[in-house]
Design a protein around this motif. Structure first.
Motif, PDB file in Angstrom:
ATOM      1  N   UNK A 127     -27.712 -11.914  57.683  1.00  0.00           N
ATOM      2  CA  UNK A 127     -28.157 -12.157  56.302  1.00  0.00           C
ATOM      3  C   UNK A 127     -28.523 -10.850  55.612  1.00  0.00           C
ATOM      4  N   UNK A 128     -29.138  -9.956  56.375  1.00  0.00           N
ATOM      5  CA  UNK A 128     -29.573  -8.674  55.805  1.00  0.00           C
ATOM      6  C   UNK A 128     -28.443  -7.789  55.354  1.00  0.00           C
ATOM      7  N   UNK A 129     -27.270  -7.946  55.984  1.00  0.00           N
ATOM      8  CA  UNK A 129     -26.122  -7.101  55.591  1.00  0.00           C
ATOM      9  C   UNK A 129     -25.031  -7.916  54.880  1.00  0.00           C
ATOM     10  N   UNK A 130     -25.342  -9.174  54.557  1.00  0.00           N
ATOM     11  CA  UNK A 130     -24.423 -10.039  53.811  1.00  0.00           C
ATOM     12  C   UNK A 130     -23.038 -10.116  54.447  1.00  0.00           C
ATOM     13  N   UNK A 131     -23.004 -10.336  55.771  1.00  0.00           N
ATOM     14  CA  UNK A 131     -21.733 -10.499  56.465  1.00  0.00           C
ATOM     15  C   UNK A 131     -21.498 -11.988  56.694  1.00  0.00           C
ATOM     16  N   UNK A 132     -20.815 -12.605  55.740  1.00  0.00           N
ATOM     17  CA  UNK A 132     -20.635 -14.053  55.762  1.00  0.00           C
ATOM     18  C   UNK A 132     -19.745 -14.510  56.909  1.00  0.00           C
ATOM     19  N   UNK A 133     -18.808 -13.665  57.309  1.00  0.00           N
ATOM     20  CA  UNK A 133     -17.949 -14.020  58.445  1.00  0.00           C
ATOM     21  C   UNK A 133     -18.758 -14.098  59.738  1.00  0.00           C
ATOM     22  N   UNK A 134     -19.681 -13.176  59.927  1.00  0.00           N
ATOM     23  CA  UNK A 134     -20.535 -13.199  61.116  1.00  0.00           C
ATOM     24  C   UNK A 134     -21.526 -14.361  61.056  1.00  0.00           C
ATOM     25  N   UNK A 135     -22.059 -14.620  59.857  1.00  0.00           N
ATOM     26  CA  UNK A 135     -22.958 -15.765  59.692  1.00  0.00           C
ATOM     27  C   UNK A 135     -22.235 -17.070  60.021  1.00  0.00           C
ATOM     28  N   UNK A 136     -20.960 -17.107  59.696  1.00  0.00           N
ATOM     29  CA  UNK A 136     -20.159 -18.290  60.022  1.00  0.00           C
ATOM     30  C   UNK A 136     -20.159 -18.536  61.532  1.00  0.00           C
ATOM     31  N   UNK A 137     -20.028 -17.454  62.307  1.00  0.00           N
ATOM     32  CA  UNK A 137     -20.057 -17.565  63.768  1.00  0.00           C
ATOM     33  C   UNK A 137     -21.445 -17.955  64.272  1.00  0.00           C
ATOM     34  N   UNK A 138     -22.483 -17.405  63.629  1.00  0.00           N
ATOM     35  CA  UNK A 138     -23.863 -17.727  63.997  1.00  0.00           C
ATOM     36  C   UNK A 138     -24.122 -19.221  63.806  1.00  0.00           C
ATOM     37  N   UNK A 139     -23.786 -19.729  62.609  1.00  0.00           N
ATOM     38  CA  UNK A 139     -24.050 -21.146  62.316  1.00  0.00           C
ATOM     39  C   UNK A 139     -23.166 -22.069  63.152  1.00  0.00           C
ATOM     40  N   UNK A 140     -21.941 -21.632  63.410  1.00  0.00           N
ATOM     41  CA  UNK A 140     -21.038 -22.412  64.267  1.00  0.00           C
ATOM     42  C   UNK A 140     -21.676 -22.603  65.655  1.00  0.00           C
ATOM     43  N   UNK A 141     -22.251 -21.507  66.189  1.00  0.00           N
ATOM     44  CA  UNK A 141     -22.903 -21.574  67.506  1.00  0.00           C
ATOM     45  C   UNK A 141     -24.167 -22.425  67.455  1.00  0.00           C
ATOM     46  N   UNK A 207      -5.512 -18.892  39.693  1.00  0.00           N
ATOM     47  CA  UNK A 207      -4.847 -19.614  40.781  1.00  0.00           C
ATOM     48  C   UNK A 207      -5.760 -19.755  41.997  1.00  0.00           C
ATOM     49  N   UNK A 208      -6.570 -18.720  42.251  1.00  0.00           N
ATOM     50  CA  UNK A 208      -7.462 -18.736  43.415  1.00  0.00           C
ATOM     51  C   UNK A 208      -8.874 -19.192  43.062  1.00  0.00           C
ATOM     52  N   UNK A 209      -9.060 -19.653  41.819  1.00  0.00           N
ATOM     53  CA  UNK A 209     -10.355 -20.171  41.356  1.00  0.00           C
ATOM     54  C   UNK A 209     -11.477 -19.149  41.545  1.00  0.00           C
ATOM     55  N   UNK A 210     -11.210 -17.914  41.109  1.00  0.00           N
ATOM     56  CA  UNK A 210     -12.201 -16.846  41.248  1.00  0.00           C
ATOM     57  C   UNK A 210     -12.897 -16.607  39.919  1.00  0.00           C
ATOM     58  N   UNK A 211     -14.211 -16.544  39.955  1.00  0.00           N
ATOM     59  CA  UNK A 211     -14.995 -16.201  38.773  1.00  0.00           C
ATOM     60  C   UNK A 211     -15.796 -14.943  39.064  1.00  0.00           C
ATOM     61  N   UNK A 212     -15.636 -13.929  38.210  1.00  0.00           N
ATOM     62  CA  UNK A 212     -16.365 -12.683  38.419  1.00  0.00           C
ATOM     63  C   UNK A 212     -17.822 -12.798  38.007  1.00  0.00           C
ATOM     64  N   UNK A 213     -18.189 -13.932  37.452  1.00  0.00           N
ATOM     65  CA  UNK A 213     -19.578 -14.142  37.086  1.00  0.00           C
ATOM     66  C   UNK A 213     -20.404 -14.587  38.291  1.00  0.00           C
ATOM     67  N   UNK A 214     -19.728 -15.034  39.341  1.00  0.00           N
ATOM     68  CA  UNK A 214     -20.446 -15.513  40.516  1.00  0.00           C
ATOM     69  C   UNK A 214     -20.981 -14.331  41.330  1.00  0.00           C
ATOM     70  N   UNK A 215     -21.752 -14.658  42.353  1.00  0.00           N
ATOM     71  CA  UNK A 215     -22.445 -13.672  43.173  1.00  0.00           C
ATOM     72  C   UNK A 215     -21.458 -12.685  43.804  1.00  0.00           C
ATOM     73  N   UNK A 216     -21.779 -11.377  43.687  1.00  0.00           N
ATOM     74  CA  UNK A 216     -20.909 -10.346  44.229  1.00  0.00           C
ATOM     75  C   UNK A 216     -21.556  -9.667  45.427  1.00  0.00           C
ATOM     76  N   UNK A 217     -20.713  -8.998  46.221  1.00  0.00           N
ATOM     77  CA  UNK A 217     -21.179  -8.142  47.313  1.00  0.00           C
ATOM     78  C   UNK A 217     -20.659  -6.727  47.030  1.00  0.00           C
ATOM     79  N   UNK A 218     -21.092  -5.768  47.843  1.00  0.00           N
ATOM     80  CA  UNK A 218     -20.591  -4.402  47.673  1.00  0.00           C
ATOM     81  C   UNK A 218     -19.075  -4.361  47.841  1.00  0.00           C
ATOM     82  N   UNK A 219     -18.577  -5.110  48.817  1.00  0.00           N
ATOM     83  CA  UNK A 219     -17.134  -5.113  49.049  1.00  0.00           C
ATOM     84  C   UNK A 219     -16.381  -5.714  47.869  1.00  0.00           C
TER      85      UNK A 219
END
Length: 505
Positions: A127-141, A207-219
């Protein structure tokens, strides 16, 4: 066949990425792996690291055997570099990944209490580094083993998982858009596609339903700024994307604690902001962001300093030149070219072309000529390395140089080949005014008095399709400055500074 060529061509390139210490370590790595006294892979490695291709062919006349040996060397290099990078990786991402793996091991060995503690720690770090892919693995476990802990609020856990899934999906969608748009940009820059990039951008995001108004990360901010900069460069319309500077500033100010954890993206963001401001003629603001960028580059033991050094220096020199400090700008580039590594071709080309422009603005034509002579590649080669826009600018500098040197026949020949190659591209990019500009140049060759005639002086601005000063691109102004200087019988640099709003010489 492709795989054979790939291994043959890539091994030497991979070896060049190793430091001297790493090359010695790789030799030890090979010695440990070698069975009996087979040293052929070490012999081949020594030949390749010294670029001794002729010796390689002489020693290994059996081509199938040479291919097999190269393939094994390639596989060893991949294994060595992977191990080396993993050993040296002290990033928080790696820490989270290790914690997830340890927690799963504990679960498998019925150490449930310890496993949940480790998993909780992994969640906090991710959560501290906003790595959603890793959080996905954490919650999956967590979800997989939730039945082992009666105190877990399963509904709350699932809710956290679903929120993270949304963030993860948004990041993935943006990554898809980024990859798709970079493919389109590459085609346009190479002149192989007729695409309205602005329309393509909006279509891709929709096409990908992307809104730049939504929450952003550094990446994600880095990816958006990259695309915005590329679009602006293609259209010479940096004023259209300057609102991203304000957006980026607000984002960085609210994410100060995360900035160093995303150092690579943070440095890139600061560079893009500085570049936008420079191209919009806000030199002091651009310099301020370059100062911030340099501070970030020195963090974490200068881990990214070398990677960004030449870009920082180039943009600093451009700011100095267009602020009226041409002597400082020229000295910066000359010093850089004396120290830059010869294999950094892209950086060298940018530094050389900018230095050529600076000398041209000072009427130091012999120095410009020396630089132009170093551009010995074909237009096709430069288009592949730097893109069509860069190659066009290089050609324009060369044409104007030979106009000043009174090489009329050569200029007419270059004009003819330039139009054949780039007329279609410039028309598609809605930059026909480059062709109008060259029309002035061509007529000047036949009628030297034409550029100072009352007819042209009264019509030049309208004929050239000049935009308002705030919107006009800085580099377009630089070429127009030559024309205006001819019309007014003045020095190019003085006119350039006047056009960009810097009235001092």
């Amino acid at each position: 066949m492709f795989n054979k060529l790939y291994h043959m061509n890539s091994v030497s390139g991979i070896i060049k990425t190793l430091t001297l210490v790493e090359k010695e370590e790789f030799m030890l790595f090979l010695k440990k792996k070698n069975k009996r006294h087979d040293t052929q892979n070490i012999q081949l490695f020594n030949l390749l690291k010294n670029d001794d291709i002729n010796e390689e062919i002489t020693v290994y006349k059996n081509k199938p055997a040479l291919y097999a040996l190269r393939k094994r060397l390639y596989q060893n290099l991949v294994e060595f570099i992977a191990n080396k990078r993993f050993e040296n990786d002290t990033s928080e991402e790696r820490d989270v990944l290790k914690l997830i793996l340890v927690s799963r091991t504990f679960f498998e060995h019925s150490q449930h209490k310890a496993a949940f503690k480790i998993l909780e720690k992994a969640e906090v770090k991710a959560l501290g580094i906003e790595r959603f892919n890793l959080l996905n693995e954490v919650y999956h476990t967590y979800i997989q083993y939730a039945y082992l802990n009666p105190s877990i609020d399963f509904s709350a856990l699932v809710h956290k998982y679903e929120i993270n899934q949304q963030k993860f999906l948004q990041e993935e969608q943006l990554n898809l858009a980024y990859a798709s748009l970079r493919m389109e940009l590459a085609k346009i820059k190479e002149g192989t596609a007729d695409v309205d990039f602005h329309q393509t951008l909006h279509h891709t995001f929709a096409k990908l339903s992307i809104s730049l108004e939504e929450r952003m990360t550094f990446k994600s901010l880095y990816q958006i700024l990259f695309i915005a900069n590329e679009y602006a460069a293609l259209r010479n319309k940096y004023h259209e994307i300057e609102h991203f500077v304000a957006t980026s500033f607000r984002f960085i100010n609210t994410k100060t604690q995360l900035a160093e954890k995303h150092l690579f993206y943070h440095i890139n963001i600061l560079y893009f902001m500085a570049n936008m401001l420079f191209r919009n003629k806000k030199f002091d603001d651009s310099k301020a962001y370059l100062d911030k960028m340099e501070v970030e580059m020195k963090k974490q033991d200068n881990v990214y300093f070398k990677q960004f050094e030449n870009r920082l220096l180039l943009l600093r020199s451009l700011n100095e030149n267009y602020s009226g400090n041409s002597v400082t700008a020229i000295r910066m580039l000359e010093d850089a070219l004396n120290s830059v590594a010869k294999n950094e071709v892209t950086d060298i080309l940018d530094l050389q072309l900018s230095l050529g422009v600076f000398h041209f603005q000072q009427n130091e034509l012999r120095k410009v000529q020396q630089i132009i002579k170093t551009f010995s590649g074909s237009d096709a080669w430069y288009e592949k390395k730097k893109g069509t826009e860069w190659t066009i600018k290089k050609n324009l500098v060369e044409i104007l140089l030979h106009v000043e040197l009174d090489h009329a026949d050569y200029v007419l020949s270059r004009l003819s080949s330039f139009k054949r190659r780039y007329k279609k591209y410039l028309t598609e990019m809605k930059e026909e005014r480059v062709l109008v500009f060259l029309g002035f140049v061509e007529r000047f060759l036949y009628e030297p008095g034409y550029l100072t005639s009352e007819e042209l002086v009264s019509q030049a601005d309208s004929l050239f399709q000049w935009r308002p000063q705030r919107e006009e691109d800085l580099f377009v102004m630089s070429f127009y400055a030559w024309l205006k200087a001819k019309m007014e019988r003045r020095k190019v640099y003085a006119v350039t500074l006047e056009l960009v709003g810097q009235n001092r010489c």
